[in-house]
Design a protein around this motif. Structure first.
Motif, short mmCIF file in Angstrom:
data_model
loop_
_atom_site.label_atom_id
_atom_site.label_comp_id
_atom_site.label_asym_id
_atom_site.label_seq_id
_atom_site.Cartn_x
_atom_site.Cartn_y
_atom_site.Cartn_z
N THR A 93 -18.79 40.40 29.33
CA THR A 93 -19.84 41.37 30.16
C THR A 93 -18.37 42.03 30.36
N ILE A 94 -18.18 43.61 30.64
CA ILE A 94 -16.95 44.50 30.74
C ILE A 94 -17.27 45.77 31.83
N ASP A 95 -16.11 45.85 33.51
CA ASP A 95 -16.64 47.19 33.66
C ASP A 95 -15.76 48.22 33.09
N ALA A 96 -15.57 49.35 33.61
CA ALA A 96 -15.52 50.39 32.99
C ALA A 96 -14.04 50.63 31.95
N GLY A 97 -13.19 49.17 32.77
CA GLY A 97 -11.99 49.14 32.24
C GLY A 97 -11.89 48.84 30.83
N PRO A 98 -10.50 47.74 30.97
CA PRO A 98 -10.63 46.85 29.28
C PRO A 98 -10.80 45.57 29.45
N HIS A 99 -11.13 45.35 30.81
CA HIS A 99 -10.77 44.16 31.75
C HIS A 99 -12.20 43.27 30.65
N VAL A 100 -12.34 41.98 30.26
CA VAL A 100 -13.48 41.67 29.80
C VAL A 100 -13.84 40.22 30.84
N LYS A 101 -15.13 39.61 30.94
CA LYS A 101 -15.30 38.92 32.48
C LYS A 101 -16.64 38.22 30.85
N ALA A 102 -16.03 36.56 30.81
CA ALA A 102 -16.85 35.97 30.80
C ALA A 102 -17.60 34.91 31.54
N LEU A 103 -18.74 35.05 31.31
CA LEU A 103 -19.67 34.28 31.67
C LEU A 103 -20.06 33.23 31.58
N CYS A 104 -20.29 32.31 32.58
CA CYS A 104 -20.54 30.80 31.64
C CYS A 104 -20.63 29.55 32.88
N LEU A 105 -21.00 28.95 32.36
CA LEU A 105 -21.51 27.49 33.53
C LEU A 105 -20.13 26.88 34.32
N ALA A 106 -20.27 26.19 35.38
CA ALA A 106 -18.68 25.55 36.12
C ALA A 106 -18.41 24.89 35.26
N GLN A 107 -19.14 24.09 34.39
CA GLN A 107 -18.58 22.52 33.97
C GLN A 107 -18.16 23.90 32.57
N ASP A 108 -18.06 24.15 32.20
CA ASP A 108 -16.92 24.99 31.15
C ASP A 108 -16.77 25.78 31.01
N ALA A 109 -16.53 26.56 32.55
CA ALA A 109 -14.72 27.70 32.71
C ALA A 109 -13.56 26.96 32.48
N ASP A 110 -13.07 25.45 32.28
CA ASP A 110 -11.68 25.53 32.32
C ASP A 110 -11.71 25.84 30.90
N ARG A 111 -12.72 25.20 30.27
CA ARG A 111 -12.08 25.17 28.57
C ARG A 111 -12.36 26.95 28.24
N ILE A 112 -13.36 27.14 28.66
CA ILE A 112 -13.44 28.83 28.07
C ILE A 112 -11.45 29.51 28.88
N GLU A 113 -11.55 28.92 29.44
CA GLU A 113 -9.94 29.63 30.30
C GLU A 113 -8.82 29.47 29.63
N LYS A 114 -8.99 28.20 28.74
CA LYS A 114 -7.71 28.00 28.46
C LYS A 114 -8.02 28.89 27.17
N LYS A 115 -9.09 29.17 26.36
CA LYS A 115 -9.21 29.35 25.31
C LYS A 115 -8.62 30.69 25.12
N LEU A 116 -9.49 32.17 26.08
CA LEU A 116 -8.83 32.70 26.35
C LEU A 116 -7.46 33.27 26.90
N ALA A 117 -6.72 31.98 27.68
CA ALA A 117 -5.35 31.89 28.51
C ALA A 117 -4.71 32.28 26.21
N THR A 118 -4.76 31.61 25.97
CA THR A 118 -4.21 31.39 24.15
C THR A 118 -4.81 33.07 23.43
N THR A 119 -6.03 33.78 23.18
CA THR A 119 -5.18 35.30 22.42
C THR A 119 -4.83 35.63 23.33
#
Length: 84
Positions: free
Chosen positions: A36-62
């Motif tokens: 989801t995205i707010d009024a600006g350019p910031h993307v929020k990734a909504l996920c289950l807690a157990q997937d948060a680390d994997r998703i954070e690492k992948k987004l950090a390399t984007t």
């Protein structure tokens, strides 16, 4: 609303689009994540807690992503009473 205005305003940038594509790729790979995205350019990734680390690492390399943050839900709603 901003895009449909005349002249239109677009807050997305290349990093915004790249983060969206990262989330879509993760979802295609079977990770239950949505964005989801707010009024600006910031993307929020909504996920289950157990997937948060994997998703954070992948987004950090984007490409273009400068910072990632992991947050959880706040406390539940509560009924406040006041005395006159």
């Amino acid at each position: 609303m901003c895009i449909r205005d005349s002249p239109g305003i677009l807050y997305f940038n290349s990093a915004t689009v790249a983060a969206i594509e990262t989330v879509r790729t993760l979802r295609q790979d079977g990770v239950p994540v949505y964005f989801t995205i707010d009024a600006g350019p910031h993307v929020k990734a909504l996920c289950l807690a157990q997937d948060a680390d994997r998703i954070e690492k992948k987004l950090a390399t984007t490409p273009g992503v400068l910072r990632t943050m992991v947050a959880g839900p706040g406390p539940g709603a509560e009924w406040l009473t006041t005395t006159p």
